[in-house]
Design a protein around this motif. Structure first.
Motif, mmCIF file in Angstrom:
data_model
loop_
_atom_site.group_PDB
_atom_site.id
_atom_site.type_symbol
_atom_site.label_atom_id
_atom_site.label_comp_id
_atom_site.label_asym_id
_atom_site.label_seq_id
_atom_site.Cartn_x
_atom_site.Cartn_y
_atom_site.Cartn_z
ATOM 1 N N GLN A 29 0.816 -1.217 0.000
ATOM 2 C CA GLN A 29 0.000 0.000 0.000
ATOM 3 C C GLN A 29 0.850 1.267 0.000
ATOM 4 O O GLN A 29 0.340 2.354 -0.225
ATOM 5 C CB GLN A 29 -0.936 0.061 1.228
ATOM 6 N N SER A 65 -2.075 3.475 -1.569
ATOM 7 C CA SER A 65 -3.193 2.820 -2.228
ATOM 8 C C SER A 65 -3.936 1.909 -1.262
ATOM 9 O O SER A 65 -3.398 1.491 -0.240
ATOM 10 C CB SER A 65 -2.708 2.006 -3.433
ATOM 11 N N GLY A 66 -5.181 1.639 -1.604
ATOM 12 C CA GLY A 66 -5.990 0.707 -0.831
ATOM 13 C C GLY A 66 -6.415 1.247 0.519
ATOM 14 O O GLY A 66 -6.520 2.443 0.741
ATOM 15 N N GLU A 67 -6.665 0.319 1.434
ATOM 16 C CA GLU A 67 -7.060 0.645 2.812
ATOM 17 C C GLU A 67 -5.818 0.976 3.612
ATOM 18 O O GLU A 67 -4.834 0.242 3.580
ATOM 19 C CB GLU A 67 -7.748 -0.560 3.454
ATOM 20 N N ASP A 84 -5.078 6.255 -5.477
ATOM 21 C CA ASP A 84 -5.672 4.925 -5.334
ATOM 22 C C ASP A 84 -5.983 4.569 -3.887
ATOM 23 O O ASP A 84 -6.226 3.408 -3.560
ATOM 24 C CB ASP A 84 -4.741 3.877 -5.948
ATOM 25 N N THR A 90 -8.251 4.244 -0.745
ATOM 26 C CA THR A 90 -9.682 4.132 -0.471
ATOM 27 C C THR A 90 -10.026 4.564 0.946
ATOM 28 O O THR A 90 -11.151 4.939 1.230
ATOM 29 C CB THR A 90 -10.182 2.692 -0.698
#
Length: 116
Positions: free
Chosen positions: A16, A31-33, A62, A64
């Motif tokens: 991430q 990126s991501g969680e 990216d 979230t």
């Protein structure tokens, strides 16, 4: 920037957080969680960038989710870094936390890249 001057790596245990080093800048891609379990990866990446004396961009395109502690870590890094730290693709919640904490004074927000 010539491609042969770019170095792209993920932190040891967290995909991430990716760091891209170029001749005249560095970019951290999130990126991501991004919850508490990823916090140590961000701290590791930023520790590696401390001695770098060039502008740093943090790209959240990216991403979230990011915890408030992650945002505070970014802000604290920007406050201590000797060169400009730019945040790209900032979400409204990230912006709000930066404003409330007054860490917004230590970063540059790319207005054209505010995420919705």
């Amino acid at each position: 920037m010539p491609e042969d001057h770019v170095h792209d790596t993920a932190t040891p245990t967290c995909p991430q957080v990716q760091v891209r080093l170029a001749t005249d800048s560095a970019t951290v891609v999130l990126s991501g969680e991004f919850g508490p379990e990823v916090q140590s990866c961000l701290e590791y990446a930023l520790r590696q960038l401390r001695p770098i004396r060039k502008p740093i961009t943090v790209d959240a395109q990216d991403l979230t989710f990011i915890s408030s502690s992650g945002i505070m870590t970014l802000g604290a890094f920007a406050r201590a870094h000797s060169h400009e730290v730019t945040l790209r693709n900032v979400t409204p919640s990230m912006l709000l936390i930066l404003q409330i904490s007054t860490l917004i004074d230590f970063v540059t927000i790319e207005p054209a890249h505010l995420a919705h």
